[in-house]
Write a protein that holds these residues in place. Structure first.
Motif, short mmCIF file in Angstrom:
data_model
loop_
_atom_site.label_atom_id
_atom_site.label_comp_id
_atom_site.label_asym_id
_atom_site.label_seq_id
_atom_site.Cartn_x
_atom_site.Cartn_y
_atom_site.Cartn_z
N LEU A 189 19.11 -35.59 -8.13
CA LEU A 189 17.72 -36.03 -8.15
C LEU A 189 17.56 -37.41 -7.52
N LEU A 190 18.53 -38.29 -7.73
CA LEU A 190 18.46 -39.61 -7.11
C LEU A 190 18.49 -39.50 -5.59
N LEU A 191 19.40 -38.67 -5.07
CA LEU A 191 19.50 -38.51 -3.62
C LEU A 191 18.24 -37.88 -3.05
N LEU A 192 17.68 -36.91 -3.75
CA LEU A 192 16.45 -36.27 -3.28
C LEU A 192 15.28 -37.26 -3.29
N SER A 193 15.18 -38.07 -4.34
CA SER A 193 14.09 -39.04 -4.40
C SER A 193 14.22 -40.09 -3.31
N ARG A 194 15.46 -40.55 -3.08
CA ARG A 194 15.67 -41.53 -2.00
C ARG A 194 15.35 -40.92 -0.65
N HIS A 195 15.70 -39.65 -0.47
CA HIS A 195 15.41 -38.99 0.81
C HIS A 195 13.90 -38.85 1.00
N ALA A 196 13.19 -38.53 -0.08
CA ALA A 196 11.74 -38.42 0.00
C ALA A 196 11.11 -39.77 0.38
N TRP A 197 11.60 -40.84 -0.23
CA TRP A 197 11.10 -42.17 0.13
C TRP A 197 11.44 -42.51 1.59
N ARG A 198 12.62 -42.06 2.04
CA ARG A 198 13.01 -42.33 3.43
C ARG A 198 12.08 -41.62 4.41
N LEU A 199 11.73 -40.38 4.11
CA LEU A 199 10.79 -39.66 4.97
C LEU A 199 9.45 -40.37 5.02
N TRP A 200 8.99 -40.81 3.85
CA TRP A 200 7.71 -41.54 3.79
C TRP A 200 7.79 -42.84 4.58
N LEU A 201 8.89 -43.58 4.41
CA LEU A 201 9.04 -44.85 5.11
C LEU A 201 9.12 -44.63 6.62
N GLY A 202 9.81 -43.55 7.03
CA GLY A 202 9.89 -43.25 8.46
C GLY A 202 8.53 -42.98 9.07
N ARG A 203 7.68 -42.24 8.34
CA ARG A 203 6.33 -41.97 8.85
C ARG A 203 5.52 -43.26 8.95
N GLN A 204 5.66 -44.13 7.96
CA GLN A 204 4.93 -45.39 7.98
C GLN A 204 5.40 -46.27 9.14
N ARG A 205 6.70 -46.32 9.36
CA ARG A 205 7.22 -47.18 10.42
C ARG A 205 6.88 -46.65 11.80
N SER A 206 6.76 -45.33 11.93
CA SER A 206 6.35 -44.78 13.23
C SER A 206 4.92 -45.19 13.58
N LYS A 207 4.15 -45.60 12.54
CA LYS A 207 2.79 -46.09 12.76
C LYS A 207 2.75 -47.62 12.89
N GLY A 208 3.91 -48.27 12.78
CA GLY A 208 3.96 -49.72 12.90
C GLY A 208 3.88 -50.45 11.58
N ASN A 209 3.86 -49.74 10.46
CA ASN A 209 3.78 -50.37 9.16
C ASN A 209 5.18 -50.58 8.57
N TYR A 210 5.28 -51.47 7.59
CA TYR A 210 6.54 -51.72 6.89
C TYR A 210 7.67 -52.04 7.87
N THR A 211 7.40 -52.91 8.81
CA THR A 211 8.38 -53.25 9.83
C THR A 211 8.57 -54.76 9.93
N ASP A 212 9.65 -55.16 10.57
CA ASP A 212 9.93 -56.57 10.84
C ASP A 212 9.44 -56.93 12.24
N ARG A 213 8.73 -58.04 12.34
CA ARG A 213 8.36 -58.57 13.64
C ARG A 213 9.62 -59.20 14.25
N ALA A 214 10.06 -58.68 15.40
CA ALA A 214 11.36 -59.09 15.95
C ALA A 214 11.23 -59.64 17.36
N ILE A 215 12.09 -60.61 17.65
CA ILE A 215 12.26 -61.12 19.01
C ILE A 215 13.70 -60.82 19.41
N ILE A 216 13.90 -60.36 20.64
CA ILE A 216 15.23 -59.96 21.10
C ILE A 216 15.73 -60.95 22.15
#
Length: 516
Positions: free
Chosen positions: A163-190
């Protein structure tokens, strides 16, 4: 300030298909949004919010798994046991074990921001925390002569970990969708040369789930106002490497990414880290060490000199015993549970097209051994004989024959291939030891005959029903990409990585990604 080492060149992350942001050109630097930056650095507001959500989810999962274990083992009554002559209830045992579990998840830094969203470290830390908790509890119970029911622990451990692994995976999917929209990200200089910035920038833009928004570049000796990447994105050049700290302060960057080897190398990095002190900005170094995953890299300080120790790949021992145990248990369980589905598919194949239900084909396994791989027959019986006449219509990668509309595929075959149901009988190959659940693609003998010398390393482990090739496009991959993914797996496999691939396989199969 946190310092991490990234491996952008051949990392698993570079092969994950993601939805690119609609905006192709970075253009002028946008102001930080509440979800993309708070105060610069690792303690920004979105990071704290995400960690708090994970703490809450972990607490609910741990409590639920321990309650379920107690309910299944003892029913609605709360059993008692003796500790140093005093009666204790299993409710109290669950509270103690739950607190130990949550503390272990915190100590192993399973919620650290750098491991959330990408890679296998998050899952590995969850697994280590869980196994460590139950191991420590068992030792303590033995020393204190605390006779805890084994059935209680035998239920709580697998249920809680799953259940822990499934919940973390669910959060990862959610975070991935948010980051693809530019949310929950770090402003970076390269920072780096044009070629290094282009190379690393391409990898980051292809994988927005890594959590970096490249909003500026610091490049020495260029008159260009921006760096154009192969992905179609462009990064504005806003600074030189010498003045990158001032750019961080002016634009509120969260992360400085050093791409490649900077001029004056070690001295530049040391001075840059000193100057970033107090800014709460992360310093990330993109390593040129290719095909080596993080778990194989260890740092050892010797008289103030940090030495990087790269572990050699292991192909036997306890880790492989665990992998084989997982294969046996999971394949046996899968064959039992899926037996009604397999029976229905067998009947459908017989009714749709005359001929055998199963297709057996000789493949090359571990250390060059031969075995017959089982699949449900999805083509007409003379499919192999008709291959030559279709050779010129090959839509695959040259070495492997693939056609999106192969006339040899039957009606039932088209359906079961779409959802990879034709591969279910390979669970039998896994059970008897010919294959593994996760591994390189099982090659044909004619493929092995044309292998380059280094490609034979694919045969150092058992081939798998699924693997990195399966979750990265399958039939859409070129031969070189397939080989590279298989070799990466052989060099860097882990149990946590296998679990990640299995979960991604389920997603790829449902999405019918690259299957034909």
């Amino acid at each position: 300030m946190g310092i991490t080492v990234e491996e952008p060149s051949h990392d698993i992350r570079e092969h994950i298909r993601t939805v690119e942001p609609e905006q192709k050109t970075v253009g002028s630097l946008p102001a930080p949004s509440p979800m993309s930056a708070g105060t610069a650095g690792q303690d920004r507001s979105w990071g704290r919010s995400l960690k708090n959500r994970l703490v809450l989810t972990d607490t609910v999962v741990v409590a639920a798994s321990l309650f379920l274990a107690q309910l299944l083992r003892f029913g609605v009554t709360d059993q008692e046991l003796q500790l140093a002559g005093a009666a204790q209830t299993y409710a109290m045992v669950s509270v103690v074990l739950g607190l130990m579990w949550l503390v272990a998840l915190m100590i192993t830094q399973s919620r650290a921001l750098p491991v959330l969203g990408v890679g296998n470290d998050e899952y590995r830390r969850v697994i280590n925390a869980t196994i460590g908790t139950f191991g420590a509890f068992a030792i303590a119970a033995m020393l204190l002569k605390y006779d805890v029911a084994r059935g209680y622990l035998a239920i709580a451990l697998p249920v809680g970990l799953g259940l822990l692994l499934l919940s973390r995976h669910a959060w990862r999917l959610w975070l991935g969708r948010q980051r693809s929209k530019g949310n929950y990200t770090d402003r970076a200089i390269i920072v780096g040369s044009v070629s290094d910035v282009t190379f690393v920038g391409d990898k980051i833009f292809k994988s927005p789930q890594t959590g970096y928004r490249l909003l500026g570049a610091a490049i020495r000796g260029t008159e260009e106002s921006q760096v154009t990447l192969s992905t179609g994105h462009s990064i504005p050049v806003i600074s030189s490497p010498e003045s990158v700290v001032q750019a961080v302060k002016d634009h509120n960057f969260d992360t400085v990414i050093v791409a490649g080897t900077a001029q004056n190398g070690q001295r530049y990095l040391k001075e840059l880290s000193w100057e970033l002190e107090g800014t709460n900005t992360s310093l990330v170094v993109a390593s040129k060490l290719v095909d080596v995953a993080g778990p194989r890299i260890h740092w050892r300080p010797v008289e103030g000199l940090p030495l990087m120790n790269v572990e050699m790949p292991q192909y036997d021992g306890a880790k492989f015993t665990w992998k084989r145990s997982l294969d046996v248990v999971a394949s046996a369980f899968g064959l039992i549970v899926l037996s009604p589905v397999m029976l229905a598919i067998a009947i459908a194949i017989k009714l749709d097209n005359p001929g055998p239900v199963f297709f057996r084909q000789e493949r090359v396994g571990i250390q060059g051994s031969r075995f017959h791989m089982m699949k449900f027959r999805s083509m007409v019986v003379d499919a192999e004989a008709r291959l030559k006449e279709l050779a010129e219509q090959n839509e695959g990668n040259g070495t492997l024959f693939k056609m999106k509309r192969d006339p040899r595929v039957t009606r039932v075959g088209a359906f079961i291939r779409k959802y990879s149901l034709d591969e279910v009988p390979q669970l039998w190959n896994v059970l008897i030891g010919d294959m593994s659940l996760v591994g390189p693609r099982p090659p044909l003998e004619r493929e092995v005959a044309v292998y380059e010398q280094h490609t034979h390393r694919r045969l150092l482990v058992r081939p798998g029903i699924t693997g990195l090739w399966q979750v990265s496009g399958r039939s859409d991959l070129s031969w070189e990409e397939s080989v590279r993914l298989d070799l990466y797996y052989v060099e860097n496999w882990s149990l946590a990585g296998d679990l990640t691939i299995i979960m991604r396989t389920i997603k790829a199969v449902v999405a019918k990604d690259g299957a034909y």
